[in-house]
Design a protein around this motif. Structure first.
Motif, PDB file in Angstrom:
ATOM      1  N   VAL A  67       0.843  -1.193   0.000  1.00 55.69           N
ATOM      2  CA  VAL A  67       0.000   0.000   0.000  1.00 55.69           C
ATOM      3  C   VAL A  67       0.882   1.248   0.000  1.00 55.69           C
ATOM      4  O   VAL A  67       1.806   1.369   0.806  1.00 55.69           O
ATOM      5  CB  VAL A  67      -0.914   0.028   1.255  1.00 55.69           C
ATOM      6  CG1 VAL A  67      -1.793   1.272   1.244  1.00 55.69           C
ATOM      7  CG2 VAL A  67      -1.754  -1.235   1.324  1.00 55.69           C
ATOM      8  N   SER A  68       0.583   2.166  -0.926  1.00 56.28           N
ATOM      9  CA  SER A  68       1.385   3.390  -0.981  1.00 56.28           C
ATOM     10  C   SER A  68       1.202   4.202   0.292  1.00 56.28           C
ATOM     11  O   SER A  68       0.094   4.385   0.788  1.00 56.28           O
ATOM     12  CB  SER A  68       0.960   4.242  -2.176  1.00 56.28           C
ATOM     13  OG  SER A  68       1.653   5.479  -2.127  1.00 56.28           O
ATOM     14  N   ILE A  69       2.317   4.725   0.834  1.00 52.73           N
ATOM     15  CA  ILE A  69       2.220   5.516   2.063  1.00 52.73           C
ATOM     16  C   ILE A  69       2.388   7.010   1.773  1.00 52.73           C
ATOM     17  O   ILE A  69       2.317   7.829   2.677  1.00 52.73           O
ATOM     18  CB  ILE A  69       3.290   5.082   3.097  1.00 52.73           C
ATOM     19  CG1 ILE A  69       4.702   5.242   2.509  1.00 52.73           C
ATOM     20  CG2 ILE A  69       3.038   3.667   3.580  1.00 52.73           C
ATOM     21  CD1 ILE A  69       5.800   5.116   3.542  1.00 52.73           C
ATOM     22  N   LEU A  70       2.582   7.355   0.514  1.00 52.10           N
ATOM     23  CA  LEU A  70       2.972   8.736   0.222  1.00 52.10           C
ATOM     24  C   LEU A  70       1.894   9.771   0.538  1.00 52.10           C
ATOM     25  O   LEU A  70       2.205  10.921   0.812  1.00 52.10           O
ATOM     26  CB  LEU A  70       3.416   8.870  -1.241  1.00 52.10           C
ATOM     27  CG  LEU A  70       4.708   8.107  -1.576  1.00 52.10           C
ATOM     28  CD1 LEU A  70       5.155   8.400  -2.994  1.00 52.10           C
ATOM     29  CD2 LEU A  70       5.825   8.418  -0.593  1.00 52.10           C
ATOM     30  N   ALA A  71       0.625   9.351   0.506  1.00 49.53           N
ATOM     31  CA  ALA A  71      -0.433  10.316   0.819  1.00 49.53           C
ATOM     32  C   ALA A  71      -0.646  10.450   2.332  1.00 49.53           C
ATOM     33  O   ALA A  71      -1.405  11.293   2.787  1.00 49.53           O
ATOM     34  CB  ALA A  71      -1.737   9.894   0.142  1.00 49.53           C
ATOM     35  N   ALA A  80       1.729   3.066  11.057  1.00 49.32           N
ATOM     36  CA  ALA A  80       1.633   1.920  10.149  1.00 49.32           C
ATOM     37  C   ALA A  80       2.839   0.996  10.302  1.00 49.32           C
ATOM     38  O   ALA A  80       2.853  -0.115   9.757  1.00 49.32           O
ATOM     39  CB  ALA A  80       1.521   2.405   8.704  1.00 49.32           C
ATOM     40  N   GLY A  81       3.862   1.445  11.037  1.00 48.07           N
ATOM     41  CA  GLY A  81       4.981   0.549  11.310  1.00 48.07           C
ATOM     42  C   GLY A  81       6.350   1.022  10.844  1.00 48.07           C
ATOM     43  O   GLY A  81       7.293   0.249  10.779  1.00 48.07           O
ATOM     44  N   LEU A  82       6.460   2.324  10.513  1.00 48.43           N
ATOM     45  CA  LEU A  82       7.764   2.852  10.092  1.00 48.43           C
ATOM     46  C   LEU A  82       8.415   3.598  11.247  1.00 48.43           C
ATOM     47  O   LEU A  82       7.780   4.452  11.874  1.00 48.43           O
ATOM     48  CB  LEU A  82       7.577   3.859   8.958  1.00 48.43           C
ATOM     49  CG  LEU A  82       7.619   3.383   7.520  1.00 48.43           C
ATOM     50  CD1 LEU A  82       7.631   4.602   6.604  1.00 48.43           C
ATOM     51  CD2 LEU A  82       8.848   2.514   7.258  1.00 48.43           C
TER      52      LEU A  82
END
Lengths: 254, 484
Positions: A67-71, A80-82
């Protein structure tokens, strides 16, 4: 198993492009190291992935578990886990490490759900014991007046408590003497396992003696130009970054 | 609620064309009002008859009426202090304010007796619950008069008097008159004169010699009506060796028109006595809060003001201590939070008037968005004194480049036998710090709130626990609303 996929990523600060089409896939359980000289975009890469507002993504994508996280905002990416272990962690006067981490843990809970204080401290103390950190440490204000080593230890403790899927470690070794480096490396090695993927960013091979990576990449001019295993780091150490530069030049002229 | 506003606002709206610039700030804790039928209403505007009406309703002694009328003259003759203070004061329209509204002059002793429409207000604010939990006595003022006043038997038996000023003037005139208006003379400033003319409610406390009141006494000031002015008058006397902690809380609903709150608070700490006075105000953004607070500390006595100013359109408040007796101590701990559309103009005054007196001022202000905070301080140590000490610390925190902070410290110290120390700092919550916290999972609002709480943490720790929890909650609400 989780994956962090960086696809042809372009990052700019203002009008200046710093990361220039970088691709990399990291899976849970893997430790990747990105090496490169100063000014080649290593720190930019980690901050852009974490969602720092000063960095503009001008192309490509970053996917966490597809899933893209850029937005997403920085805090959403974190939840989300970063996790980003900062090169220069900020000081937060008046906020104890224990309270800060508590707020961070609370932020990961569902609306209306309250943190269990006893359980929280039990876990905190267990992590501190594991990392051989003195109990008094968490009563201090976050990074306020800390030495370089203390700041990095504070980062590692936060990482241990928040249990991210992926940790981006930005120049974790900078400003550390050898004893502090060993303590920090021990901490990371303790956390290493099938549930954690690590991206280490470093200028020197020294750190890689303590945290041995599965993959080593060389970054140059905003891109990864060479990949290999641990031996690449040693080769780089022996031959210097000029070696990469010459190889690149030869490739261009050929 | 809209119905009640319509019923209550018989007066035309204020000449205030500037809309409240604050949107989204959650002040729900105090932002509600109920329809109340007032039995006593002095009408709109300030005239001699207004003052006579208030005095007659209260069945006051002739000297009090005279005191009031004299104060009205002073008020009318004094100019607005806009030569040094903000021009925003000129937006107060004294002709459009209602100066006295009540359902009666005698407060009830049990919550059951309090009329339902007033009781539900205080229940919603959690006052009866707090009283049961940790207070020695409570007075709850609703617009002009106390609706409820009670002191725990064990405290009353020690001879402690805890009453509202209306009652105290009737029942304890001998003590009241001796100290009333002595610490803050009527003409001290325009707003102390106004208060002296139309005062109503507020606490009167007397603690007999040697009595140490273990739990705090609390007053809660609630403005319910629109276009209303609340003018409570508080007088606290701690006799020799006595000790007391007094706490006050304030809220008002958010109306589109302005509300005026102008209190006078006088403290007298006789030899060896200790008074701690704690304020946590959470006024809505339409309130002009112009308050005069001062105490006199006699020999070896101690007066400590802990003052938290959140909310209001404009607050002007400089709690002071006159250090009258040898070895007297004075302290002001002040926290001000100015959000969009708010101006916190606060500070402290320390007047040293005896040898070996010490004073300490710690003021922390937070300015958010367009919020403005101003610190004004006076420390005065005349030449003939020796062994006096003052410490002043002013720290300002700016969140957002548009916010503003000013510091006007005036430290007059003469002679070389006294010691003064002054420190000031301005810091900013920068983007890196917020990003760092967001990277740990906190939202931007949570991050700012945590940073602000950290900034005042060393002061907040000095509060009774219940109040520091309340303060943290108020800051969280303010900060949550301050980010997009």
């Amino acid at each position: 198993m989780s994956s962090l996929v960086i696809q042809d990523l372009h990052v700019a600060i203002g009008a200046k492009e710093i990361v220039n089409g970088l691709s990399l896939t990291i899976n849970s359980g893997e430790v990747h190291a990105i090496m490169g000289p100063n000014g080649t975009g290593k720190s930019t890469l980690s901050k852009a992935i974490a969602g720092h507002p000063d960095y503009t993504i001008t192309g490509g994508d970053v996917l966490l578990d597809g899933v893209s996280i850029l937005a997403k905002e920085a805090d959403e990416r974190a939840r989300a886990g970063l996790f980003l272990a900062f090169q220069y962690p900020s000081e937060i006067p008046g906020v104890s490490i224990a309270n800060f981490l508590r707020a961070a843990v609370q932020s990961r809970m569902a609306e209306g759900e309250e943190i269990d204080a006893t359980g929280y401290y039990k876990k905190l103390y267990a992590k501190m014991d594991l990392l051989k950190i003195d109990r008094k440490f968490t009563a201090r204000a976050v990074n306020d007046g800390f030495s370089g080593g203390e700041k990095k230890r504070c980062e590692i403790l936060q990482m241990a408590m928040l249990e991210p899927k992926f940790a981006l470690m930005d120049e974790t070794d900078s400003g550390l003497d050898i004893d502090a480096l060993r303590i920090v490396a021990d901490g990371v090695n303790t956390m290493r396992g099938p549930n954690l993927g690590v991206l280490m960013i470093t200028h020197y091979q020294r750190l890689l003696d303590y945290i041995v990576p599965d993959y080593v990449h060389v970054m140059w001019d905003g891109r990864l130009v060479k990949s290999g295993d641990k031996s690449l780091a040693l080769e780089l150490e022996a031959k210097g970054y000029d070696w990469v530069k010459k190889e690149l030049a030869a490739a261009v002229t050929a | 609620m809209s119905q009640s506003a319509a019923t209550l606002s018989s007066a035309p709206p204020f000449d205030e064309t500037v809309a409240n610039p604050v949107v989204g700030i959650d002040q729900t804790a105090g932002n509600f009002s109920y329809k109340v039928d007032y039995e006593f209403d002095a009408g709109t505007g300030l005239y001699e008859n207004t003052v006579r009406y208030i005095s007659s309703v209260k069945k006051e002694a002739p000297w009090i009426l005279e005191f009031r009328l004299n104060a009205l003259k002073k008020f009318l003759s004094m100019p607005m202090p806009t030569h040094w203070a903000t021009k925003d004061l000129e937006n107060i329209n004294f002709d459009k304010i209602r100066y006295y509204l009540s359902q009666g002059q005698k407060p009830k002793r049990t919550w059951d007796e309090v009329p339902d429409d007033i009781k539900r207000t205080f229940e919603r604010l959690g006052i009866p619950e707090q009283e049961r939990k940790f207070l020695a006595g409570v007075e709850a003022q609703f617009d002009s008069e106390a609706a409820y006043s009670n002191i725990k038997d064990i405290v009353a038996k020690q001879g402690v008097i805890f009453a509202n000023s209306t009652e105290a003037l009737r029942e304890h005139p001998e003590i009241f008159r001796k100290f009333f208006g002595k610490v803050i003379p009527t003409g001290d400033n325009k707003f102390s004169a106004l208060n002296s003319a139309v005062f109503s409610g507020g606490s009167f406390i007397y603690v007999p010699p040697g009595v140490k009141v273990a739990q705090p006494l609390q007053a809660y000031f609630r403005i319910n009506a629109e276009n209303f002015g609340q003018f409570e008058r508080t007088l606290i006397i701690a006799d020799e060796g006595a000790e007391l902690t007094y706490m006050e809380g304030c809220t008002a609903p958010k109306f589109s028109t302005s509300t005026l709150h102008s209190a006078v608070v006088e403290l007298v700490a006789l030899k060896g006595a200790k008074i701690q006075y704690i304020t946590v105000q959470n006024w809505s953004n339409n309130v002009f809060n112009l308050v005069t607070k001062r105490g006199v500390a006699h020999e070896e006595a101690e007066i400590k003001w802990i003052d938290c100013n959140i909310g209001s359109r404009l607050t002007m408040k400089y709690p002071g201590v006159i250090l009258k007796g040898r070895k007297a101590r004075g302290e002001v701990i002040s926290i001000a939070l100015a959000n969009d559309g708010q101006h916190q103009d606060t500070g402290a005054k320390m007047i040293h008037a005896a040898d070996e007196t010490t004073s300490n001022i710690v003021a922390k202000s937070i300015s958010v968005g367009q919020g403005r905070s101003t610190y004004r301080g006076i420390v005065h140590i005349p030449k003939h004194l020796k062994g006096c000490k003052n410490n002043t610390e002013c720290d300002a925190l700016l969140i957002n480049t548009n916010s503003r902070t000013d510091t006007y410290p005036a430290i007059t110290i003469r002679g070389d036998r006294n010691y003064v120390q002054h420190e000031a700092s301005v810091s900013k919550i920068n983007e890196e710090m917020i990003f760092y916290m967001q990277q740990r999972g906190l939202t931007e609002g949570q991050a700012m709130s945590l940073a602000v709480n950290g900034f005042i943490n060393d002061l907040a720790r000095q509060f009774p626990m219940e109040y520091s929890v309340e303060l943290k909650r108020l800051i969280d609400l303010e900060m949550e609303g301050s980010v997009g």
